[in-house]
Design an enzyme around this catalytic site. Structure first.
Site, short mmCIF file in Angstrom:
data_model
loop_
_atom_site.label_atom_id
_atom_site.label_comp_id
_atom_site.label_asym_id
_atom_site.label_seq_id
_atom_site.Cartn_x
_atom_site.Cartn_y
_atom_site.Cartn_z
N ASP A 79 0.83 -1.21 0.00
CA ASP A 79 0.00 0.00 0.00
C ASP A 79 0.87 1.26 0.00
OD1 ASP A 79 0.78 -0.85 2.57
OD2 ASP A 79 -0.82 0.27 3.55
N GLU A 137 -0.75 -2.16 5.09
CA GLU A 137 0.17 -2.14 6.23
C GLU A 137 0.05 -0.83 6.99
OE1 GLU A 137 3.20 -1.46 8.89
OE2 GLU A 137 3.12 -0.28 7.05
N GLU A 138 -0.28 0.25 6.28
CA GLU A 138 -0.26 1.59 6.89
C GLU A 138 -1.50 1.89 7.73
OE1 GLU A 138 2.29 3.46 6.86
OE2 GLU A 138 3.47 3.00 5.07
N ARG A 179 18.16 -7.17 14.24
CA ARG A 179 18.37 -7.25 15.68
C ARG A 179 17.78 -8.55 16.22
NH1 ARG A 179 16.35 -4.07 19.51
NH2 ARG A 179 18.29 -3.51 20.52
N HIS A 365 7.90 8.24 4.64
CA HIS A 365 6.71 9.08 4.86
C HIS A 365 7.03 10.56 4.56
CE1 HIS A 365 4.15 6.09 7.37
NE2 HIS A 365 4.99 5.46 6.56
ZN LIG Z 1 5.01 3.44 6.35
ZN LIG Z 2 6.38 0.74 5.49
#
Ligand SMILES: [Zn+2]
Ligand SMILES: [Zn+2]
Length: 393
Positions: A79, A137-138, A179, A365
């Site tokens: 997305d 996902e956002e 990590r 972003h």
């Molecule tokens: Zn994002």
């Molecule tokens: Zn992302």
């Protein structure tokens, strides 16, 4: 492994073409109809049989090896965001106000590339690879990962482990960060509605100014981070959207605000709804108005499994060289709905360095954010390598 490198090179032009197409045609969360159709078409072209509309616009395809074995999941999100692109590149967004400003276009193109490579190598491994192309996902309040899991993406066949990655402009191209334990923070969302009373702008004493109340709330919320969270714990509170008022000469009777909280410590996270509510209500009531707070717990922290972390480090150092691997000291406070998979099965998520050294660094972003494409072959090699290594165990 040299064979993997050669195959990635063979398909590189196609992968870049997919990336450019996806970048030009971004679609926001829950509206990725065209993107999903494009992914499915590419997969069908190489003989795979993708399942569409999994948990929304999700697309899933299976690459079966030569014999029975385990199943490894590889995930990419697809997305975009409501941001106007300012990069000025030739393949910039053609959808006004929408941009792949989080690099999900590259994630998807890399997974399509991995599909090409693994499909050619299918007689070399036992078990299967499940390609998980995920929408939304956002949208922390209505996550694509959660919806795909609810729709059975981790079953039939059961996915034993899952790998994912995110392009990471804080790292230069040529580096990959991973990590042991937490990679990304929890990401929650909240809504505040402030109510006052309208009046003529010249007669404030006759009204209750919701904009004034909201301004104090925005400032006071930062006292939670400064004074309620221990200095060694992490928290971020951001108000990202605020709307209110109708006219310059009317005291506003309502303001709506939306924000997000990020935490790594579950105890600190749990305290957030009450702290935010008390501050918003206290300030609003003190000034004669009222405030309502709706707090939604969304993404948990994204936590890498120790065994899969080890496997991923091995893949990176063995195939890309010791210099490529970076083990960041701190996790990021960004949220990621890959956490839903991490809660169900052992997973590993990595950060793919994508910043071109010597150029200004723009964060994800941001309307200027751009992935250095030379990072993408490394991302593909990592995903393909991890899948093959896991299935060979
Ligand atoms: Zn994002
Ligand atoms: Zn992302």
């Amino acid at each position: 492994m040299n064979e993997v490198k050669a195959l990635i090179e063979k398909y590189w032009d196609k992968v870049r073409e997919h990336r450019w197409y996806l970048h030009q045609h971004p679609e926001p969360s829950h509206q990725e109809k065209n993107t999903a159709a494009y992914i499915a078409k590419v997969l069908r072209e190489i003989g795979l049989e993708p399942t569409e509309n999994v948990g929304g616009y999700g697309v899933v395809a299976l690459i079966e090896g030569k014999g029975p074995g385990k199943c490894v999941g590889l995930r990419a999100d697809f997305d975009a965001l409501e941001i106007t692109e300012c990069t000025g590149i030739p393949y910039a967004s053609q959808n006004p106000g929408i941009m792949h400003a989080c690099g999900h276009d590259t994630h998807t193109a890399m997974l399509l590339g991995a599909a090409y490579v693994l499909n050619e190598l299918r007689d070399r491994f036992d078990g299967c690879v499940k390609l998980v192309f995920q929408p939304a996902e956002e949208d922390a309040a209505d996550s694509g990962a959660k919806a795909m899991i609810a729709d059975g993406v981790l079953e039939n066949p059961h996915v034993d482990v899952m790998y994912g990655q995110h392009v990471w402009p804080a790292l230069p191209t040529g580096k990959i960060g991973v990590r042991n334990g937490a990679m990304m923070a929890s990401s929650d969302r909240f809504f505040i509605t402030v109510r006052g009373k309208s009046s003529h702008a010249s007669r404030p004493e006759g009204g209750i100014d919701a904009i004034m109340i909201a301004s104090y709330i925005v400032a006071a919320l930062q006292s939670i981070v400064a004074r309620n969270v221990g200095p060694l714990d992490s928290a971020v509170i951001t108000i990202g959207k605020i709307t209110g008022g109708t006219r310059y000469n009317i005291i506003a009777d309502e303001v709506k605000m939306e924000g997000t909280c990020r935490n790594l410590n579950p105890e600190v996270r749990k305290s957030m709804p009450e702290r935010i509510t008390k501050i918003a209500r206290g300030i609003a009531e003190g000034m004669g108005g009222s405030a309502e707070v709706e707090y939604r717990m969304c993404y948990s922290p994204t936590v890498n499994d120790p065994e899969q972390f080890k496997l991923m480090c091995g893949v990176i150092t063995e195939t890309l060289g010791e210099d490529t691997l970076v083990i960041p000291e701190n996790s990021a406070l960004g949220g990621e709905d890959f956490s839903y998979y991490c809660e169900k099965i052992p997973c590993c998520f990595n950060w793919l360095g994508c910043h071109e050294e010597g150029t200004p660094e723009y964060p994800i972003h941001n309307g200027h954010f751009l992935v250095q494409e030379e990072a993408m072959p490394l991302g593909m090699e990592t995903m393909v390598g991890a899948a093959l290594k896991f299935l060979a165990q």
